[in-house]
Design an enzyme around this catalytic site. Structure first.
Site, PDB file in Angstrom:
ATOM      1  N   HIS A 295       0.845  -1.200   0.000  1.00 14.88           N
ATOM      2  CA  HIS A 295       0.000   0.000   0.000  1.00 14.88           C
ATOM      3  C   HIS A 295       0.875   1.243   0.000  1.00 14.88           C
ATOM      4  CE1 HIS A 295      -2.833   3.061   1.083  1.00 14.88           C
ATOM      5  NE2 HIS A 295      -2.118   3.346   2.154  1.00 14.88           N
TER       6      HIS A 295
ATOM      7  N   GLU B 261      -3.584   5.669  -3.279  1.00 13.24           N
ATOM      8  CA  GLU B 261      -4.525   6.780  -3.110  1.00 13.24           C
ATOM      9  C   GLU B 261      -4.884   7.327  -4.489  1.00 13.24           C
ATOM     10  OE1 GLU B 261      -3.159  10.112  -0.635  1.00 13.24           O
ATOM     11  OE2 GLU B 261      -4.238  11.413  -2.022  1.00 13.24           O
TER      12      GLU B 261
ATOM     13  N   HIS C 239      -9.421  11.118   4.529  1.00 18.20           N
ATOM     14  CA  HIS C 239      -9.105  12.302   5.337  1.00 18.20           C
ATOM     15  C   HIS C 239     -10.340  13.146   5.613  1.00 18.20           C
ATOM     16  CE1 HIS C 239      -5.355  11.199   3.243  1.00 18.20           C
ATOM     17  NE2 HIS C 239      -4.857  11.391   4.436  1.00 18.20           N
TER      18      HIS C 239
HETATM   19  N1  GLN Z   1      -1.977  -0.182   7.247  1.00 16.10           N
HETATM   20  C1  GLN Z   1      -1.878   1.195   7.601  1.00 16.10           C
HETATM   21  C2  GLN Z   1      -3.217   1.705   8.078  1.00 16.10           C
HETATM   22  O1  GLN Z   1      -4.194   1.296   7.555  1.00 16.10           O
HETATM   23  C3  GLN Z   1      -1.404   2.045   6.460  1.00 16.10           C
HETATM   24  C4  GLN Z   1      -1.249   3.486   6.842  1.00 16.10           C
HETATM   25  C5  GLN Z   1      -0.563   4.344   5.820  1.00 16.10           C
HETATM   26  O2  GLN Z   1      -0.363   3.953   4.699  1.00 16.10           O
HETATM   27  N2  GLN Z   1      -0.193   5.529   6.173  1.00 16.10           N
HETATM   28  O3  GLN Z   1      -3.301   2.532   8.959  1.00 16.10           O
HETATM   29 ZN    ZN Z   2      -1.936   5.030   3.312  1.00 16.90          ZN
END
Ligand code: GLN
Ligand code: ZN
Length: 763
Positions: free
Chosen positions: A650, A674, A703
């Site tokens: 991610h 994102e 957010h």
């Molecule tokens: N696994 C983390 C979460 O869901 C990922 C957070 C991030 O990418 N900033 O909080």
């Molecule tokens: Zn993230």
């Protein structure tokens, strides 16, 4: 005689006093006068802390951000706040925070709010500034009130004041033209205001002004080089002496340009650009002051004072009065005072230096140059002893880890079969529908979770009680996900305070400070863990939690880890070995965890690399080297699994164009990113590249408290499907949900799951 000086001091306060004062003022709990008083107290304390220096920075104090301060000094306020009648500080907070200055209650989106200024990273630091906004119509008008007030305060306190401002070229370079106009065209309007500013400073008896131009350590095209020449020729007539400050990297091809700018002094980062110093001396006019940043303003390690002296004593001979010494950059990027640390491991503590200790080091160097090493013999001996202890400490050196890193071969980072062969194997095992739904890992960090963690840390709750509390949170989140009908579940990360700290606390080679806060933006601070030694993993870190979560459900549970590059980039790292080597050690530790999760029957494992992009060097010419070892580290951590195990990663940012090839090389089976704020535009990078593996483009912005509608998500995914074949798409939010409330999460995910059903039906 060598002059010693400082470029900037952390303003948040050793106990984060400024943070708490700001937040209380914003809430409406304290008066503006009290906040301003605290500012004055902090400045006074910090100037006092810098006594003994020949020049002390003034104007580096900021209630929010030094770049926004500069925008106000230059009268460059976004149009949306120009008509504001109230107090200037309140208007300043409106630009910073996008709402009225006080009373968080009156929400930005319903009343009285203005859009917040955009924030972005200050060069390669973790500090975020408010981006100056320009249009073709932008004009400038000097408002030196803030700077002059701080100067008057400093002068009244007998401080040897050196005002600090951001230079005109860096100011333009780090800003953004809202109307796509050419911001360089504004230079003619900008320079007279700088001249005026330097003039009022001269009139107040100022001798030296520090003009920060860190842009000089980046790659500059011919136009920007020309702008530097023009700007400094224009400022040449000023009645103050300019110390042009560069930092955060090497001058390299800009060295000749920097050396010929008509300024009285040039500061260079001698930590990052030590090799550039001798050639630079050859280029500098014979009267120009050379300030060497010999103490690292970005890390928390003691300086090797003897080594620095061995290097600079001959330079001092040669340059005489022209040699100045300083930290490499503003100390904004380090915590304030090591002496605040009572709980820190004593051995590691003896190797560290925070801002105040770094200034002590600077004083020692200054004395050694002026009076000879004998005058500071005890300090040098103590410093040498601490460094020797660090070098030979078995806590730093773990031969088994070093051997394991030496044994790393390309095989370690390679999956058994290519993606095209693994994918059907995984699909047959996981039996997921088209458009599978999942989340990014965390669920809301509720007040119960935080309370349980506080009680556990304070000893009010024992380990068993804490485990029970966390398990009940995990169970809650699993039940909610089942009710929602998500396809791949997560345990929710209740037990994690922070995605890096959680792992650092369980790895050998890390320590944690109590007050090691560094400003990230405004009142926000981060406390980076300190990576001090070879990294090893004494025991599994996440397996018990994930196994418990899996035991509650028949749905597949995704294991959740933070990747080596992100752990590295969000830590204070070692200065005694290259970052690449520390990263490989982290990679081996995460790899063991991945393999333990696989052995525990976990079929999907996500390794977050949220901070991969922010580790990119300032110069593009150095990107590939970083990407090579960063991607290799990720691959080492992830790719030891069998074909049956699905690796996810991610990344929560939205620029992939320039690194897409490296992202593909990571070879994760699934990447979640994102995309919602860019309206799926960024998928173009993946489309054009023919990115071969699966992608989960975030369908809503976590957010925002706004709940996305099913229609909105369907539309987003349809856009995605225009670029990426539907059979390779996942449906998920932009990022983790830990900052949200369950009351927001449930309807949002409900909309997401029903959107997936609509998409499947249409397919
Ligand atoms: N696994 C983390 C979460 O869901 C990922 C957070 C991030 O990418 N900033 O909080
Ligand atoms: Zn993230």
């Amino acid at each position: 005689m060598t002059t010693i000086h400082n470029l900037g001091f952390p303003r948040i306060g050793a106990r984060r006093e400024l943070k708490f004062a700001l937040e209380s003022y914003w809430k409406g709990d304290t008066a503006r006068a009290a906040l301003k008083d605290l500012g004055a107290q902090l400045r006074q304390r910090h100037w006092h802390d810098q006594s003994g220096l020949d020049w002390v920075p003034v104007g580096d104090f900021s209630f929010y951000d030094q770049v926004l301060d500069m925008s106000f000094t230059l009268g460059n306020l976004p149009e949306r706040v120009q008509g504001f009648e109230g107090d200037a500080l309140d208007n300043y907070f409106r630009v910073a925070r996008g709402r009225s200055a006080t009373a968080d209650k009156d929400h930005a989106h319903c009343c009285g709010g203005v859009a917040a200024g955009e924030m972005t990273k200050w060069f390669d630091t973790n500090y975020h500034y408010i981006v100056p906004e320009f249009t073709a119509a932008t004009t400038f008008k000097l408002d030196a009130a803030r700077l002059l007030a701080q100067l008057a305060e400093a002068q009244a306190q007998g401080v040897k004041a050196k005002p600090v401002i951001i230079g005109p070229v860096t100011y333009l370079a780090i800003g953004k033209a809202k109307d796509e106009s050419d911001r360089l065209a504004l230079l003619d309007r900008l320079l007279p205001v700088y001249v005026e500013l330097l003039e009022v400073l001269a009139a107040r008896g100022v001798e030296w002004v520090q003009v920060d131009e860190p842009i000089l350590v980046t790659e500059l095209d011919g136009r920007w080089q020309q702008v530097l020449e023009t700007a400094y020729q224009y400022l040449q007539g000023a009645r103050v002496k300019l110390l042009l400050a560069t930092y955060f990297g090497q001058l390299l091809e800009n060295a000749a340009l920097a050396a010929r700018l008509p300024v009285a002094g040039l500061h260079v980062d001698a930590i990052n650009d030590r090799d550039g110093v001798l050639p630079l001396i050859e280029l500098l006019p014979v009267q120009t002051v050379l300030s060497l940043g010999v103490i690292n303003g970005r890390n928390i390690w003691k300086t090797d004072l003897t080594a620095v002296l061995d290097w600079i004593e001959p330079l001092a001979q040669r340059l005489g009065e022209r040699l100045w010494l300083a930290p490499s950059c503003s100390l904004l990027h380090v915590p304030v005072d090591l002496d605040s640390e009572q709980g820190l491991d004593a051995e590691v503590k003896s190797w560290l230096a925070f801002a105040l200790q770094k200034l002590d080091e600077l004083r020692v160097l200054g004395t050694a140059l002026r009076e000879g090493r004998a005058a500071v013999q005890a300090a040098l001996a103590a410093n040498a002893a601490a460094l020797a202890a660090r070098r030979s400490s078995p806590r730093v050196n773990n031969p088994a880890v070093q051997a394991a890193v030496a044994r790393i071969s390309a095989d370690l980072g390679r999956r058994t079969s290519p993606y095209a062969e693994r994918a059907p194997i995984q699909a047959a095992l996981l039996k997921l529908p088209r458009y599978p739904t999942t989340t990014i890992g965390s669920f809301p960090q509720t007040s119960e979770i935080r309370q349980a963690r506080r009680d556990f840390k304070a000893g009010r709750l024992d380990a068993a009680g804490y485990q029970t509390a966390m398990r009940s949170q995990i169970e809650y989140s699993v039940r909610e996900q089942e009710k929602l009908g998500l396809d791949v579940l997560v345990h929710g990360e209740a037990e994690r305070n922070d995605m890096v700290e959680y792992f650092g606390e369980q790895l050998e080679g890390y320590v944690f400070s109590q007050f090691g806060w560094v400003q990230s933006y405004g009142s926000r601070c981060v406390k980076p863990p300190i990576l001090f030694g070879d990294i090893s993993r004494p025991k599994p870190m996440t397996v018990a939690w994930i196994r418990y979560a899996q035991s509650l459900t028949d749905k597949p549970m995704k294991g959740m880890l933070t990747g080596p590059v992100t752990i590295l980039n969000w830590s204070f790292v070692r200065d005694d070995q290259p970052r690449a080597r520390s990263c490989r050690q982290l990679a081996l530790a995460i790899r063991e965890e991945v393999l333990d999760l696989e052995r525990a029957g976990v079929r999907l494992i996500q390794i977050d690399e949220a901070a991969l992009r922010e580790g990119l060097p300032l110069r593009k010419s150095q990107w590939q080297d970083y990407l090579d070892w960063a991607i290799e580290s990720f691959r080492i951590s992830a790719n030891g699994v069998t074909d049956q195990t699905q690796i996810h990663t991610h990344m929560c940012y939205s620029e992939f164009n320039d690194i897409i090839a490296s992202i593909a090389e990571m070879d994760a089976d699934v990447i979640t990113i994102e995309t919602s704020r860019s309206d799926m535009e960024l998928l173009e990078a993946f489309e054009t590249f023919h990115y071969p593996n699966q992608i989960g483009p975030g369908v809503y912005d976590i957010h925002s408290p706004n709940i996305p509608t099913q229609d909105h998500i369907v539309r987003m995914m349809q856009k995605a499907a225009e670029r990426i074949p539907a059979e390779r798409l996942w449906v998920n939010p932009d990022c983790g949900l830990k900052t949200r409330q369950w009351a927001e999460v449930i309807p949002a995910l409900d909309a997401m799951v029903s959107a997936a059903k609509v998409l499947r039906a249409a397919a």
